[in-house]
Design a protein around this motif. Structure first.
Motif, PDB file in Angstrom:
ATOM      1  N   SER A 136      -6.192  15.916   9.787  1.00  0.00           N
ATOM      2  CA  SER A 136      -4.997  16.468   9.152  1.00  0.00           C
ATOM      3  C   SER A 136      -4.254  15.375   8.397  1.00  0.00           C
ATOM      4  O   SER A 136      -4.376  14.183   8.699  1.00  0.00           O
ATOM      5  N   TYR A 137      -3.440  15.802   7.416  1.00  0.00           N
ATOM      6  CA  TYR A 137      -2.691  14.821   6.620  1.00  0.00           C
ATOM      7  C   TYR A 137      -1.543  15.509   5.888  1.00  0.00           C
ATOM      8  O   TYR A 137      -1.544  16.733   5.701  1.00  0.00           O
ATOM      9  N   THR A 138      -0.562  14.713   5.502  1.00  0.00           N
ATOM     10  CA  THR A 138       0.408  15.089   4.484  1.00  0.00           C
ATOM     11  C   THR A 138       0.334  14.006   3.414  1.00  0.00           C
ATOM     12  O   THR A 138      -0.423  13.036   3.552  1.00  0.00           O
ATOM     13  N   HIS A 139       1.127  14.158   2.374  1.00  0.00           N
ATOM     14  CA  HIS A 139       1.043  13.206   1.258  1.00  0.00           C
ATOM     15  C   HIS A 139       1.221  11.759   1.723  1.00  0.00           C
ATOM     16  O   HIS A 139       0.522  10.854   1.252  1.00  0.00           O
ATOM     17  N   TYR A 140       2.153  11.531   2.667  1.00  0.00           N
ATOM     18  CA  TYR A 140       2.442  10.158   3.100  1.00  0.00           C
ATOM     19  C   TYR A 140       2.298   9.957   4.607  1.00  0.00           C
ATOM     20  O   TYR A 140       2.754   8.949   5.142  1.00  0.00           O
ATOM     21  N   GLU A 141       1.630  10.866   5.293  1.00  0.00           N
ATOM     22  CA  GLU A 141       1.418  10.725   6.725  1.00  0.00           C
ATOM     23  C   GLU A 141      -0.048  11.037   7.036  1.00  0.00           C
ATOM     24  O   GLU A 141      -0.522  12.143   6.774  1.00  0.00           O
ATOM     25  N   TYR A 142      -0.736  10.059   7.643  1.00  0.00           N
ATOM     26  CA  TYR A 142      -2.151  10.203   8.001  1.00  0.00           C
ATOM     27  C   TYR A 142      -2.281   9.785   9.460  1.00  0.00           C
ATOM     28  O   TYR A 142      -2.355   8.588   9.761  1.00  0.00           O
ATOM     29  N   PRO A 143      -2.219  10.760  10.375  1.00  0.00           N
ATOM     30  CA  PRO A 143      -2.124  10.462  11.809  1.00  0.00           C
ATOM     31  C   PRO A 143      -3.141   9.431  12.282  1.00  0.00           C
ATOM     32  O   PRO A 143      -4.338   9.533  12.010  1.00  0.00           O
ATOM     33  N   GLY A 144      -2.617   8.438  12.986  1.00  0.00           N
ATOM     34  CA  GLY A 144      -3.450   7.376  13.520  1.00  0.00           C
ATOM     35  C   GLY A 144      -3.809   6.302  12.515  1.00  0.00           C
ATOM     36  O   GLY A 144      -4.451   5.301  12.882  1.00  0.00           O
ATOM     37  N   ILE A 145      -3.393   6.472  11.237  1.00  0.00           N
ATOM     38  CA  ILE A 145      -3.726   5.484  10.203  1.00  0.00           C
ATOM     39  C   ILE A 145      -2.465   5.007   9.490  1.00  0.00           C
ATOM     40  O   ILE A 145      -2.068   3.854   9.609  1.00  0.00           O
ATOM     41  N   THR A 147       1.709   5.755   8.028  1.00  0.00           N
ATOM     42  CA  THR A 147       2.972   6.485   7.997  1.00  0.00           C
ATOM     43  C   THR A 147       3.624   6.234   6.647  1.00  0.00           C
ATOM     44  O   THR A 147       3.135   5.430   5.840  1.00  0.00           O
ATOM     45  N   ASP A 148       4.716   6.906   6.399  1.00  0.00           N
ATOM     46  CA  ASP A 148       5.407   6.786   5.112  1.00  0.00           C
ATOM     47  C   ASP A 148       5.705   5.331   4.758  1.00  0.00           C
ATOM     48  O   ASP A 148       5.684   4.944   3.586  1.00  0.00           O
ATOM     49  N   ALA A 149       5.970   4.503   5.770  1.00  0.00           N
ATOM     50  CA  ALA A 149       6.337   3.107   5.530  1.00  0.00           C
ATOM     51  C   ALA A 149       5.196   2.278   4.950  1.00  0.00           C
ATOM     52  O   ALA A 149       5.422   1.169   4.448  1.00  0.00           O
ATOM     53  N   ASP A 150       3.976   2.797   4.997  1.00  0.00           N
ATOM     54  CA  ASP A 150       2.817   2.057   4.498  1.00  0.00           C
ATOM     55  C   ASP A 150       2.555   2.288   3.010  1.00  0.00           C
ATOM     56  O   ASP A 150       1.594   1.738   2.458  1.00  0.00           O
ATOM     57  N   PHE A 151       3.422   3.068   2.366  1.00  0.00           N
ATOM     58  CA  PHE A 151       3.210   3.403   0.958  1.00  0.00           C
ATOM     59  C   PHE A 151       4.331   2.871   0.082  1.00  0.00           C
ATOM     60  O   PHE A 151       5.466   2.678   0.522  1.00  0.00           O
ATOM     61  N   HIS A 152       3.995   2.645  -1.196  1.00  0.00           N
ATOM     62  CA  HIS A 152       4.991   2.299  -2.197  1.00  0.00           C
ATOM     63  C   HIS A 152       5.760   3.550  -2.622  1.00  0.00           C
ATOM     64  O   HIS A 152       5.164   4.622  -2.771  1.00  0.00           O
ATOM     65  N   HIS A 153       7.025   3.398  -2.816  1.00  0.00           N
ATOM     66  CA  HIS A 153       7.851   4.380  -3.525  1.00  0.00           C
ATOM     67  C   HIS A 153       8.595   3.553  -4.552  1.00  0.00           C
ATOM     68  O   HIS A 153       9.696   3.059  -4.290  1.00  0.00           O
ATOM     69  N   CYS A 154       7.984   3.384  -5.720  1.00  0.00           N
ATOM     70  CA  CYS A 154       8.396   2.299  -6.617  1.00  0.00           C
ATOM     71  C   CYS A 154       9.809   2.436  -7.152  1.00  0.00           C
ATOM     72  O   CYS A 154      10.481   1.433  -7.395  1.00  0.00           O
ATOM     73  N   GLY A 155      10.291   3.649  -7.370  1.00  0.00           N
ATOM     74  CA  GLY A 155      11.641   3.822  -7.885  1.00  0.00           C
ATOM     75  C   GLY A 155      11.828   3.370  -9.314  1.00  0.00           C
ATOM     76  O   GLY A 155      12.961   3.249  -9.784  1.00  0.00           O
ATOM     77  N   LEU A 176      -0.521   6.476  -9.352  1.00  0.00           N
ATOM     78  CA  LEU A 176      -1.473   6.900 -10.366  1.00  0.00           C
ATOM     79  C   LEU A 176      -1.711   8.387 -10.174  1.00  0.00           C
ATOM     80  O   LEU A 176      -2.291   8.800  -9.167  1.00  0.00           O
ATOM     81  N   VAL A 177      -1.205   9.200 -11.097  1.00  0.00           N
ATOM     82  CA  VAL A 177      -1.273  10.666 -11.036  1.00  0.00           C
ATOM     83  C   VAL A 177      -1.000  11.197  -9.622  1.00  0.00           C
ATOM     84  O   VAL A 177      -1.779  11.975  -9.060  1.00  0.00           O
ATOM     85  N   ASN A 178       0.118  10.764  -9.069  1.00  0.00           N
ATOM     86  CA  ASN A 178       0.646  11.279  -7.800  1.00  0.00           C
ATOM     87  C   ASN A 178      -0.124  10.827  -6.562  1.00  0.00           C
ATOM     88  O   ASN A 178       0.187  11.246  -5.446  1.00  0.00           O
ATOM     89  N   LEU A 179      -1.120   9.939  -6.705  1.00  0.00           N
ATOM     90  CA  LEU A 179      -1.886   9.463  -5.555  1.00  0.00           C
ATOM     91  C   LEU A 179      -1.026   8.508  -4.730  1.00  0.00           C
ATOM     92  O   LEU A 179      -0.502   7.520  -5.249  1.00  0.00           O
ATOM     93  N   ALA A 180      -0.879   8.787  -3.443  1.00  0.00           N
ATOM     94  CA  ALA A 180      -0.036   7.991  -2.564  1.00  0.00           C
ATOM     95  C   ALA A 180      -0.491   6.535  -2.573  1.00  0.00           C
ATOM     96  O   ALA A 180      -1.593   6.218  -2.114  1.00  0.00           O
ATOM     97  N   ASP A 181       0.328   5.644  -3.087  1.00  0.00           N
ATOM     98  CA  ASP A 181      -0.048   4.254  -3.372  1.00  0.00           C
ATOM     99  C   ASP A 181       0.229   3.360  -2.170  1.00  0.00           C
ATOM    100  O   ASP A 181       1.381   3.184  -1.751  1.00  0.00           O
ATOM    101  N   LEU A 182      -0.822   2.766  -1.624  1.00  0.00           N
ATOM    102  CA  LEU A 182      -0.687   1.928  -0.435  1.00  0.00           C
ATOM    103  C   LEU A 182      -0.010   0.596  -0.746  1.00  0.00           C
ATOM    104  O   LEU A 182      -0.249  -0.008  -1.798  1.00  0.00           O
ATOM    105  N   ALA A 183       0.801   0.147   0.185  1.00  0.00           N
ATOM    106  CA  ALA A 183       1.508  -1.135   0.047  1.00  0.00           C
ATOM    107  C   ALA A 183       0.566  -2.258   0.469  1.00  0.00           C
ATOM    108  O   ALA A 183       0.654  -2.803   1.576  1.00  0.00           O
ATOM    109  N   VAL A 189      -1.462  -2.989   6.141  1.00  0.00           N
ATOM    110  CA  VAL A 189      -2.325  -2.256   5.214  1.00  0.00           C
ATOM    111  C   VAL A 189      -3.587  -3.062   4.925  1.00  0.00           C
ATOM    112  O   VAL A 189      -4.703  -2.541   4.942  1.00  0.00           O
ATOM    113  N   ARG A 190      -3.402  -4.340   4.677  1.00  0.00           N
ATOM    114  CA  ARG A 190      -4.562  -5.193   4.378  1.00  0.00           C
ATOM    115  C   ARG A 190      -5.580  -5.187   5.515  1.00  0.00           C
ATOM    116  O   ARG A 190      -6.782  -5.020   5.293  1.00  0.00           O
ATOM    117  N   SER A 191      -5.112  -5.367   6.734  1.00  0.00           N
ATOM    118  CA  SER A 191      -6.044  -5.467   7.865  1.00  0.00           C
ATOM    119  C   SER A 191      -6.746  -4.132   8.130  1.00  0.00           C
ATOM    120  O   SER A 191      -7.929  -4.116   8.504  1.00  0.00           O
TER     121      SER A 191
END
Length: 471
Positions: A136-145, A147-155, A176-183, A189-191
């Motif tokens: 399961s997933y939402t745009h910025y939440e991927y359980p076990g992987i 949370t919203d804090a792991d993505f850019h919201h560039c503003g 990029l065309v609404n794709l949730a951008d990882l920080a 995120v790197r690890s």
């Protein structure tokens, strides 16, 4: 390191015997270069395994690039594979077990395996969903992987999407065309991404195409791949844009980079003066040859029309001949399926699983085109392996035609015109009879006598000869 299959080993022995008989310089290990890759776009893992055994290994391909192997969103479109839901190796192209078996089978055939790694982003879906493997997933939440804090919201733009490619911050932190951008600047995120790449390496793969590399700072990619084993192949997708602040050369410290300018320029020179193809790669603004990956088309460019594609028929085949005959960059042959709707995915069953590729003639929408099997392309892969690093010699061009040799080991003629080409050309091939390796005949023979070869090349066609192909 690329493995040599039995066919290649036998070829070395045959060439050594030929050298002893004809006076051709005996080939060294360096002469026997195998570097041609093939992107089998949206091929299932089982189909790739069979193709490695039946075609890729025997034809001399060095490596195969698979589509992204991770779990992705559900849908019929091709781009669903580029919207990850998790890092489970489970997709509509096959299971983890099938992927691992495919890698082993390809290695047994002498073919390395690279994976298309989608690590810049997750999905672009605004509504919650379930991936093709049940996650399961939402745009910025991927359980076990994530949370919203792991993505850019560039503003930086009203909807957080990239609006200007002249702004490096937008390109690398906005969506990029609404794709949730990882920080990717964060250690977490790197690890996590590094762990995913290490998991794929544990299945035996040899390298990665880093998708959307331009949308991550080069230092972020460098940190992600820093701990990977020495010798892991890296090729980064960094699309060159006129006057843009982000350029391919900024990423060379991480590994190879796809040189998009090559495909665009090749299309232009083939339509005008094919002789100019000999100069491609000499510009100082391009990626150095040893760090460039070149192609005639890929899954994006065949859809946006920025390069040639299979629908261009003979011209497309000639472009591949010129790429494989040249000495600039590491070439990748593209092989996909026919489409008229640019969003259309490959043929699938009722459960959304992609059907195994089946090559045929006159492909219609959804049918596999199998460009890598075309005689002009497959023949030039073997030709390239034979000529190795031999210098370009005996250059000749006139109107819509160009010819050149590679040392004393091979000679090629390309006729992009509408009329038959008849000419007597100088060649450094040793005197004797040679088979045209691009012909579908058992041996369409030509003779080299006193350093000259008489050619009769039909319109929009090519012929090539090398020291391994004798009557």
């Amino acid at each position: 390191m690329t493995r040599l299959p039995a066919r290649a080993t036998a070829l070395v022995g045959a060439l050594m015997l030929l050298a002893a008989c004809s006076g051709t310089p005996e080939p060294s290990a360096a002469d026997q270069r195998r570097d041609v890759g093939v992107q089998l776009f949206q091929w299932t893992w089982d189909a790739i395994a069979a193709e490695c055994t039946d075609t890729l290994g025997p034809d001399g391909y060095a490596w195969v690039l698979t589509s992204p192997p991770q779990e992705h969103i559900v849908g019929e479109e091709w781009w669903t594979s580029y919207q990850p839901v998790s890092y489970r190796v489970e997709s509509r192209l096959g299971t983890r077990e099938q992927y691992a078996a495919m890698v082993q089978t390809c290695h047994d055939a002498g073919v390395d395996v690279w994976a298309d790694a989608v690590i810049n982003h997750m999905t672009g879906q605004d509504t919650p969903g379930t991936g093709c493997a049940g996650s399961s997933y939402t745009h910025y939440e991927y359980p076990g992987i994530w949370t919203d804090a792991d993505f850019h919201h560039c503003g930086l733009t009203p909807n957080d999407d990239i609006a200007s490619y002249q702004d490096a911050a937008q390109v690398q932190t906005c969506e990029l065309v609404n794709l949730a951008d990882l920080a990717t600047e964060t250690e977490r995120v790197r690890s996590t991404i590094t762990t995913y790449l290490e998991d794929l390496l544990s299945l035996g793969i040899d390298g990665f195409r880093i998708d959307a590399a331009k949308h991550m700072p080069p230092e972020d990619i460098g940190a992600i791949i820093a701990g990977l084993p020495e010798g892991t192949g890296i090729a980064q997708e960094v699309i060159r844009g006129s006057g843009e602040p982000i350029t391919p050369d900024q990423y060379l410290g991480n590994g190879q980079v796809y040189e998009f300018a090559y495909a665009k320029e090749l299309q232009g020179v083939l339509a005008g003066s094919p002789g100019l193809a000999l100069d491609l790669g000499t510009s100082s603004t391009w990626v150095p040859s040893d760090q460039a990956v070149v192609f005639v088309d890929n899954h994006d460019t065949e859809r946006n029309g920025s390069t040639l594609s299979y629908v261009d028929g003979d011209q497309y085949a000639l472009a591949n001949v010129l790429m494989l005959a040249g000495s600039y960059g590491t070439p990748v042959v593209y092989s996909g399926y026919a489409f008229s709707d640019r969003d259309a995915g490959p043929s699938q069953d009722g459960d959304g699983r992609v059907l195994d590729a089946a090559c045929g003639e006159d492909p219609q929408d959804g049918d596999w085109v199998c460009q890598h099997r075309w005689p002009q392309i497959a023949g030039m892969v073997g030709w390239r392996n034979v000529v190795g690093d031999a210098a370009r010699v005996d250059e000749w061009s006139e109107g819509d035609a160009v010819a050149f040799g590679r040392g004393e080991r091979g000679f090629v003629v390309v006729n992009a015109g509408d009329d038959e080409l008849r000419a007597d050309l100088a060649t450094s091939l040793p005197d004797g009879d040679y088979c045209d390796v691009l012909s579908t005949d058992d041996c369409a023979a030509s003779t080299v006598r006193d350093g000259m070869i008489t050619v009769a090349v039909p319109p929009r066609a090519a012929q090539a000869w090398d020291v391994s192909a004798r009557p």
